[in-house]
Design a protein around this motif. Sequence first.
Motif, mmCIF file in Angstrom:
data_model
loop_
_atom_site.group_PDB
_atom_site.id
_atom_site.type_symbol
_atom_site.label_atom_id
_atom_site.label_comp_id
_atom_site.label_asym_id
_atom_site.label_seq_id
_atom_site.Cartn_x
_atom_site.Cartn_y
_atom_site.Cartn_z
ATOM 1 N N GLU A 19 0.857 -1.190 0.000
ATOM 2 C CA GLU A 19 0.000 0.000 0.000
ATOM 3 C C GLU A 19 0.890 1.236 0.000
ATOM 4 O OE1 GLU A 19 -2.464 2.474 -0.283
ATOM 5 O OE2 GLU A 19 -3.775 0.857 0.467
ATOM 6 N N ASP A 20 0.673 2.149 -0.961
ATOM 7 C CA ASP A 20 1.524 3.336 -1.039
ATOM 8 C C ASP A 20 1.104 4.428 -0.062
ATOM 9 O OD1 ASP A 20 -0.791 3.601 -2.604
ATOM 10 O OD2 ASP A 20 0.094 5.222 -3.768
ATOM 11 N N SER A 21 -0.104 4.339 0.465
ATOM 12 C CA SER A 21 -0.564 5.301 1.469
ATOM 13 C C SER A 21 -0.086 4.854 2.847
ATOM 14 C CB SER A 21 -2.089 5.394 1.456
ATOM 15 O OG SER A 21 -2.553 6.036 2.626
ATOM 16 N N ILE A 22 0.706 5.690 3.519
ATOM 17 C CA ILE A 22 1.240 5.333 4.828
ATOM 18 C C ILE A 22 0.113 5.140 5.840
ATOM 19 C CG2 ILE A 22 2.653 6.157 6.757
ATOM 20 C CD1 ILE A 22 4.392 7.615 4.727
ATOM 21 N N ASN B 195 5.757 -0.446 0.015
ATOM 22 C CA ASN B 195 5.071 0.779 -0.413
ATOM 23 C C ASN B 195 4.690 0.791 -1.890
ATOM 24 O OD1 ASN B 195 7.553 1.260 -1.615
ATOM 25 N ND2 ASN B 195 8.276 2.530 0.084
ATOM 26 N N ASP B 196 5.067 -0.235 -2.639
ATOM 27 C CA ASP B 196 4.616 -0.365 -4.024
ATOM 28 C C ASP B 196 4.848 -1.807 -4.487
ATOM 29 O OD1 ASP B 196 7.306 -0.661 -5.169
ATOM 30 O OD2 ASP B 196 7.538 1.481 -4.787
ATOM 31 N N GLY B 197 4.440 -2.095 -5.729
ATOM 32 C CA GLY B 197 4.528 -3.462 -6.233
ATOM 33 C C GLY B 197 5.939 -3.988 -6.352
ATOM 34 N N GLU B 198 6.866 -3.150 -6.828
ATOM 35 C CA GLU B 198 8.253 -3.595 -6.962
ATOM 36 C C GLU B 198 8.874 -3.887 -5.604
ATOM 37 O OE1 GLU B 198 10.651 -1.007 -9.293
ATOM 38 O OE2 GLU B 198 9.599 -1.462 -11.167
ATOM 39 N N GLU C 146 -4.138 0.964 -6.944
ATOM 40 C CA GLU C 146 -3.439 2.135 -7.471
ATOM 41 C C GLU C 146 -2.130 2.353 -6.727
ATOM 42 O OE1 GLU C 146 -4.066 3.812 -10.023
ATOM 43 O OE2 GLU C 146 -6.099 3.215 -10.548
ATOM 44 N N MET C 147 -1.003 2.033 -7.392
ATOM 45 C CA MET C 147 0.321 2.224 -6.803
ATOM 46 C C MET C 147 1.310 2.566 -7.913
ATOM 47 S SD MET C 147 0.697 -0.907 -4.078
ATOM 48 C CE MET C 147 0.528 -2.140 -5.370
ATOM 49 N N PRO C 148 2.369 3.285 -7.588
ATOM 50 C CA PRO C 148 3.400 3.552 -8.596
ATOM 51 C C PRO C 148 4.178 2.280 -8.937
ATOM 52 C CG PRO C 148 4.099 4.367 -6.441
ATOM 53 C CD PRO C 148 2.671 3.932 -6.294
ATOM 54 N N LYS C 149 4.834 2.282 -10.077
ATOM 55 C CA LYS C 149 5.741 1.215 -10.531
ATOM 56 C C LYS C 149 4.995 -0.053 -10.956
ATOM 57 C CE LYS C 149 9.666 2.972 -7.906
ATOM 58 N NZ LYS C 149 10.711 2.703 -6.892
ATOM 59 N N LEU C 150 4.307 -0.711 -10.012
ATOM 60 C CA LEU C 150 3.479 -1.878 -10.346
ATOM 61 C C LEU C 150 2.153 -1.723 -9.623
ATOM 62 C CD1 LEU C 150 5.639 -5.158 -10.021
ATOM 63 C CD2 LEU C 150 4.576 -4.274 -12.089
ATOM 64 N N ASN C 151 1.036 -1.740 -10.354
ATOM 65 C CA ASN C 151 -0.239 -1.675 -9.637
ATOM 66 C C ASN C 151 -0.592 -3.050 -9.073
ATOM 67 O OD1 ASN C 151 -1.714 -3.253 -11.564
ATOM 68 N ND2 ASN C 151 -2.037 -1.447 -12.842
ATOM 69 N N GLY C 152 -1.688 -3.127 -8.331
ATOM 70 C CA GLY C 152 -2.044 -4.362 -7.641
ATOM 71 C C GLY C 152 -2.266 -5.537 -8.563
#
Length: 411
Positions: free
Chosen positions: A129-132, A153-156, A176-182
Amino acid sequence: MVLRALIIEDTPTIAKVQKHIAISVGYAVDIAATLEEAKALIKQHSYYCAVVDFILPDAPNGEAIPVTIKADIPTIVMTGNIDESTRTTVERYPIIDYITKEHKQAYHYLKKQLQRLPKNKQISILIVEDSISARHYIKTLLVRQKYRVYEANDGEHALQVLAENPEISVIITDFEMPKLNGAELCVEVRRKHNDEDIAIIGISSSEQAQLSARFIKSGANDYLRKPFNNEEFYCRLSQNVDMLENIATIRRQANTDYRTDLPNRRYFFEEAKKQLRVDEKAQNTVCLAMLDIDHFKSINDNHGHDAGDAVLKGFSAALTKFFPNDLIARMGGEEFAIKFTKNDKAEAQKQLTLFIQYIEKNSRSFSEYAIPFTVSAGLTDEINHNLDTLLKHADVHLYQAKESGRNRLVS
């Protein structure tokens, strides 16, 4: 160590049922009929969890709940009903769960929760999850139920954490996440891990109607829309963990010899062939041994099959003790196999010789029947990566050990 549970319940018949359930799954139990009694018990003991009635003679509006929560006791609330007012009060506190006393199934569910709580400490979950703030909230829910938690914090980052921590068995991932989505993360995870090994639960605040299907088609097992209800979150998570455990149990039963609890012939062939592919790529010499309990038929004939079973179990326990890092299995009857991990002939010879000596000296102590016995072994080491051929060569050496007097190793 026996875990201790506190039951706070003023109806004797219900308290008796709850106590029986808790004891049946391994807890020591104390019962308090009032909040004051509960406070006194909390001062005296350390509790692993508590089952708390919402309405008590001296706590009619759920006042017992903050007492157990403040004492840092994981709390399950049981109520006679769950109207909106009661639900609002209950959900104000960080409890494990709440259960209505509506029917018999409620007590089955209570038993399941009490069983699961200690087991959760062995289950590792990765939150992606990218949201802390969202990540922290989900972590809070998981820690409350004693799960072990990892974060990404992201898929990668998630793929890196998963590679470093292979014990992770559940992934909870946002979309919804940067680099790799879910969904993309699901695809990458499934390249190496099937849904019998890792469960994936997708989550998202998106209103896209097709997102749940996209997650599941990408390899997820389940989907929750944010903001989710804590009760539903726990139910979905529990179902997925139960699924993994049931699959693991079926696998274990399929791959385990029922009499000795050792891996069986089927498992040995599957795992040995995997190891041999690695050995072949590295052009390793392979060490493989066959072992046979000497005169086992006469043990069954003279002492009975129960005694023979006891000998097999005692021998298998010794085999596990001596070769903890090697692939061992009961191949059938009184015959066993070892595929050595190190593939070092001198070391394998040394281990097998010591093992044969240990069996001769200690076999009487393996069971109540005090039957002495010995074992013969055949070892092959060669640059050969065909399992059938290796087993045949080891078996030839085993036959030579038998023919030359038994209780010995031929290699």
